[in-house]
Design a protein around this motif. Structure first.
Motif, PDB file in Angstrom:
ATOM      1  N   VAL A 183       0.838  -1.207   0.000  1.00 55.07           N
ATOM      2  CA  VAL A 183       0.000   0.000   0.000  1.00 55.07           C
ATOM      3  C   VAL A 183       0.868   1.250   0.000  1.00 55.07           C
ATOM      4  CG1 VAL A 183      -1.579   1.369   1.393  1.00 55.07           C
ATOM      5  CG2 VAL A 183      -2.010  -1.053   1.058  1.00 55.07           C
ATOM      6  N   VAL A 184       1.910   1.246   0.837  1.00 56.55           N
ATOM      7  CA  VAL A 184       2.811   2.406   0.882  1.00 56.55           C
ATOM      8  C   VAL A 184       3.433   2.642  -0.483  1.00 56.55           C
ATOM      9  CG1 VAL A 184       5.007   3.217   1.790  1.00 56.55           C
ATOM     10  CG2 VAL A 184       3.308   2.266   3.338  1.00 56.55           C
ATOM     11  N   ASN A 185       3.889   1.560  -1.122  1.00 55.35           N
ATOM     12  CA  ASN A 185       4.475   1.686  -2.454  1.00 55.35           C
ATOM     13  C   ASN A 185       3.483   2.290  -3.436  1.00 55.35           C
ATOM     14  OD1 ASN A 185       7.265   0.582  -3.198  1.00 55.35           O
ATOM     15  ND2 ASN A 185       6.558  -0.844  -1.647  1.00 55.35           N
ATOM     16  N   GLY A 222      -8.545  16.433 -15.000  1.00 58.06           N
ATOM     17  CA  GLY A 222      -7.575  15.590 -15.711  1.00 58.06           C
ATOM     18  C   GLY A 222      -6.601  14.926 -14.752  1.00 58.06           C
ATOM     19  N   ILE A 223      -6.154  15.671 -13.743  1.00 63.05           N
ATOM     20  CA  ILE A 223      -5.204  15.095 -12.780  1.00 63.05           C
ATOM     21  C   ILE A 223      -5.852  13.977 -11.972  1.00 63.05           C
ATOM     22  CG2 ILE A 223      -3.915  15.579 -10.654  1.00 63.05           C
ATOM     23  CD1 ILE A 223      -3.244  18.312 -11.833  1.00 63.05           C
ATOM     24  N   ILE A 224      -7.105  14.188 -11.539  1.00 62.23           N
ATOM     25  CA  ILE A 224      -7.792  13.147 -10.746  1.00 62.23           C
ATOM     26  C   ILE A 224      -7.961  11.869 -11.552  1.00 62.23           C
ATOM     27  CG2 ILE A 224      -9.978  12.519  -9.653  1.00 62.23           C
ATOM     28  CD1 ILE A 224     -10.220  15.406  -8.724  1.00 62.23           C
ATOM     29  N   ILE A 225      -8.365  12.011 -12.824  1.00 65.93           N
ATOM     30  CA  ILE A 225      -8.518  10.823 -13.670  1.00 65.93           C
ATOM     31  C   ILE A 225      -7.188  10.091 -13.814  1.00 65.93           C
ATOM     32  CG2 ILE A 225      -9.021  10.012 -15.996  1.00 65.93           C
ATOM     33  CD1 ILE A 225     -11.485  10.772 -14.567  1.00 65.93           C
ATOM     34  N   SER A 226      -6.121  10.856 -14.013  1.00 66.65           N
ATOM     35  CA  SER A 226      -4.804  10.237 -14.159  1.00 66.65           C
ATOM     36  C   SER A 226      -4.393   9.512 -12.887  1.00 66.65           C
ATOM     37  CB  SER A 226      -3.754  11.300 -14.487  1.00 66.65           C
ATOM     38  OG  SER A 226      -4.195  12.075 -15.566  1.00 66.65           O
ATOM     39  N   LEU A 227      -4.670  10.128 -11.728  1.00 66.86           N
ATOM     40  CA  LEU A 227      -4.344   9.461 -10.462  1.00 66.86           C
ATOM     41  C   LEU A 227      -5.060   8.125 -10.371  1.00 66.86           C
ATOM     42  CD1 LEU A 227      -4.396  12.268  -7.728  1.00 66.86           C
ATOM     43  CD2 LEU A 227      -2.454  10.933  -8.526  1.00 66.86           C
ATOM     44  N   GLY A 228      -6.343   8.120 -10.779  1.00 62.94           N
ATOM     45  CA  GLY A 228      -7.114   6.887 -10.758  1.00 62.94           C
ATOM     46  C   GLY A 228      -6.457   5.821 -11.622  1.00 62.94           C
ATOM     47  N   PHE A 229      -6.075   6.181 -12.823  1.00 60.17           N
ATOM     48  CA  PHE A 229      -5.433   5.219 -13.720  1.00 60.17           C
ATOM     49  C   PHE A 229      -4.133   4.682 -13.122  1.00 60.17           C
ATOM     50  CE2 PHE A 229      -7.846   4.500 -17.311  1.00 60.17           C
ATOM     51  CZ  PHE A 229      -8.421   5.654 -17.808  1.00 60.17           C
ATOM     52  N   ILE A 230      -3.315   5.595 -12.562  1.00 62.12           N
ATOM     53  CA  ILE A 230      -2.040   5.165 -11.972  1.00 62.12           C
ATOM     54  C   ILE A 230      -2.288   4.182 -10.835  1.00 62.12           C
ATOM     55  CG2 ILE A 230      -0.034   5.912 -10.627  1.00 62.12           C
ATOM     56  CD1 ILE A 230      -0.216   8.563 -12.174  1.00 62.12           C
ATOM     57  N   ALA A 231      -3.227   4.498  -9.927  1.00 59.34           N
ATOM     58  CA  ALA A 231      -3.500   3.622  -8.783  1.00 59.34           C
ATOM     59  C   ALA A 231      -3.950   2.238  -9.250  1.00 59.34           C
ATOM     60  CB  ALA A 231      -4.548   4.253  -7.875  1.00 59.34           C
ATOM     61  N   ILE A 272      -1.956  -1.327  -8.693  1.00 63.24           N
ATOM     62  CA  ILE A 272      -2.552  -2.443  -7.952  1.00 63.24           C
ATOM     63  C   ILE A 272      -2.420  -3.718  -8.770  1.00 63.24           C
ATOM     64  CG2 ILE A 272      -4.724  -3.433  -7.123  1.00 63.24           C
ATOM     65  CD1 ILE A 272      -5.559  -0.588  -6.321  1.00 63.24           C
ATOM     66  N   VAL A 273      -2.760  -3.636 -10.069  1.00 68.58           N
ATOM     67  CA  VAL A 273      -2.648  -4.811 -10.938  1.00 68.58           C
ATOM     68  C   VAL A 273      -1.198  -5.278 -11.016  1.00 68.58           C
ATOM     69  CG1 VAL A 273      -2.850  -5.625 -13.309  1.00 68.58           C
ATOM     70  CG2 VAL A 273      -4.693  -4.269 -12.295  1.00 68.58           C
ATOM     71  N   ALA A 274      -0.284  -4.324 -11.202  1.00 67.68           N
ATOM     72  CA  ALA A 274       1.131  -4.682 -11.345  1.00 67.68           C
ATOM     73  C   ALA A 274       1.658  -5.376 -10.103  1.00 67.68           C
ATOM     74  CB  ALA A 274       1.946  -3.424 -11.647  1.00 67.68           C
ATOM     75  N   PHE A 275       1.358  -4.817  -8.919  1.00 67.92           N
ATOM     76  CA  PHE A 275       1.872  -5.424  -7.693  1.00 67.92           C
ATOM     77  C   PHE A 275       1.274  -6.794  -7.452  1.00 67.92           C
ATOM     78  CE2 PHE A 275       4.864  -2.870  -5.491  1.00 67.92           C
ATOM     79  CZ  PHE A 275       4.694  -1.583  -5.971  1.00 67.92           C
ATOM     80  N   THR A 276       0.003  -6.977  -7.809  1.00 66.11           N
ATOM     81  CA  THR A 276      -0.614  -8.293  -7.621  1.00 66.11           C
ATOM     82  C   THR A 276       0.098  -9.328  -8.489  1.00 66.11           C
ATOM     83  OG1 THR A 276      -2.716  -7.177  -7.299  1.00 66.11           O
ATOM     84  CG2 THR A 276      -2.785  -9.548  -7.630  1.00 66.11           C
ATOM     85  N   VAL A 277       0.359  -8.958  -9.740  1.00 60.30           N
ATOM     86  CA  VAL A 277       1.028  -9.889 -10.645  1.00 60.30           C
ATOM     87  C   VAL A 277       2.464 -10.154 -10.181  1.00 60.30           C
ATOM     88  CG1 VAL A 277       1.942 -10.148 -12.977  1.00 60.30           C
ATOM     89  CG2 VAL A 277      -0.391  -9.337 -12.639  1.00 60.30           C
ATOM     90  N   ILE A 278       3.182  -9.061  -9.833  1.00 55.30           N
ATOM     91  CA  ILE A 278       4.578  -9.200  -9.407  1.00 55.30           C
ATOM     92  C   ILE A 278       4.674 -10.071  -8.149  1.00 55.30           C
ATOM     93  CG2 ILE A 278       6.511  -7.950  -8.361  1.00 55.30           C
ATOM     94  CD1 ILE A 278       5.950  -5.677 -10.290  1.00 55.30           C
ATOM     95  N   SER A 279       3.719  -9.913  -7.230  1.00 49.21           N
ATOM     96  CA  SER A 279       3.789 -10.670  -5.980  1.00 49.21           C
ATOM     97  C   SER A 279       3.669 -12.153  -6.191  1.00 49.21           C
ATOM     98  CB  SER A 279       2.686 -10.202  -5.033  1.00 49.21           C
ATOM     99  OG  SER A 279       2.858  -8.852  -4.755  1.00 49.21           O
ATOM    100  N   MET A 280       3.161 -12.556  -7.365  1.00 46.06           N
ATOM    101  CA  MET A 280       3.063 -13.990  -7.624  1.00 46.06           C
ATOM    102  C   MET A 280       4.432 -14.599  -7.883  1.00 46.06           C
ATOM    103  SD  MET A 280      -0.312 -14.309  -9.963  1.00 46.06           S
ATOM    104  CE  MET A 280      -1.737 -13.297  -9.684  1.00 46.06           C
TER     105      MET A 280
END
Lengths: 171, 110
Positions: free
Chosen positions: A84-86, A120-129, A133-141
């Motif tokens: 979460v911190v990451n 625009g910034i809020i939408i971008s933040l949403g996309f980044i988050a 989340i997807v990346a960390f879930t995959v990497i953690s495997m």
């Protein structure tokens, strides 16, 4: 009952191999109880307490091997706080970069109103988050990467080799 | 006279032997090692460092369960008991062993 130094050292070496800290208490209690029983048995057969204890500890086997076997069973849970911190830190960094980019473009083209900029910034933040989340879930495997997420794998491996006398070189 | 047996022969059936002990009564680690040693005429002298990882592994797979008992001298001991899944596994292992040992005997005597 107070534990002697040799018993404590043995247990400590075993636990050092076990990454899952929450298993340390269970393992410690069980192994100490065993060493006590074994020491008692040796004392009944005539040994003095110190020799009996030393023999009992030797009977347990190599502490590093024992710890390694236990470590394979007691796997630590994912470091959710670390993840979460990451995610939060990466999102903030991304936001700062995007903000700078938008400001630059907005200034250059005088195209955006403040409201559109913020949206625009809020939408971008949403996309980044979401993508983080997807990346960390995959990497953690992938175990070896998830070990690096909390860096303990490398440190405990070094201690292990140092204990065995293998020179690991400059770490 | 105590005969030394090849370690690889022993390790394969260790889980089966431990489960057999637990089939008759709940035991704690040290007790298992002592009982095994006695019942096998000192052939199986299991090391604690081998036993506990095995027990923890069996517990994680639901083959055995554990509970603690606090003795009068304030010493707390972790007892293990066999589960239904464990009894089934033991039976499978016994059948396996029956097939294996019969086959070996057949070849040796043939």
């Amino acid at each position: 009952m107070a534990q002697s130094i040799q018993v404590r050292e043995f247990i400590q070496t075993v636990c050092e191999q076990v990454k899952a800290k929450r298993a340390h208490a269970i393992i410690t209690n069980e192994l100490i109880a065993h060493i006590e029983d074994q020491t008692e048995a040796y004392m009944k057969s005539g040994m003095d307490e110190n020799s009996a204890e030393r023999r009992a500890i030797a009977q347990m086997g190599d502490p590093v091997t024992v710890g390694e076997n236990l470590d394979q069973l007691h796997r630590p849970k994912l470091d959710w706080i670390g993840i979460v911190v990451n995610i939060v830190m990466w999102t903030i960094s991304g936001a700062v970069m995007l903000f700078g980019l938008f400001l630059g473009v907005a200034t250059f083209y005088s195209l955006w109103t403040t409201g559109q900029l913020v949206f625009g910034i809020i939408i971008s933040l949403g996309f980044i988050a979401v993508s983080l989340i997807v990346a960390f879930t995959v990497i953690s495997m992938f175990k070896f990467i998830s070990n690096m997420l909390f860096y303990r794998g490398l440190a405990s491996d070094y201690k292990k080799r140092k204990k065995r006398g293998e020179y690991y070189g400059k770490y | 006279m105590k005969m030394k047996v090849d370690k690889s022969l022993i390790s394969g059936s260790t889980a089966m032997l431990i489960l057999r002990l637990l089939e008759s009564e709940d035991m704690y680690g040290y007790q298992m090692i002592e009982t095994l040693d006695k019942q096998s005429n000192n052939v199986f002298t299991l090391k604690a460092g081998t036993l506990y990882p095995l027990l923890h592994g069996l517990e994680q797979e639901g083959i055995v369960k554990s509970y603690e008992i606090i003795a009068e001298n304030a010493r707390s001991r972790k007892y293990y008991s066999i589960t239904n899944a464990g009894r089934k596994l033991l039976q499978d292992k016994k059948d396996e062993w029956e097939i294996y040992s019969s086959a070996v005997n057949l070849v040796l005597e043939g």
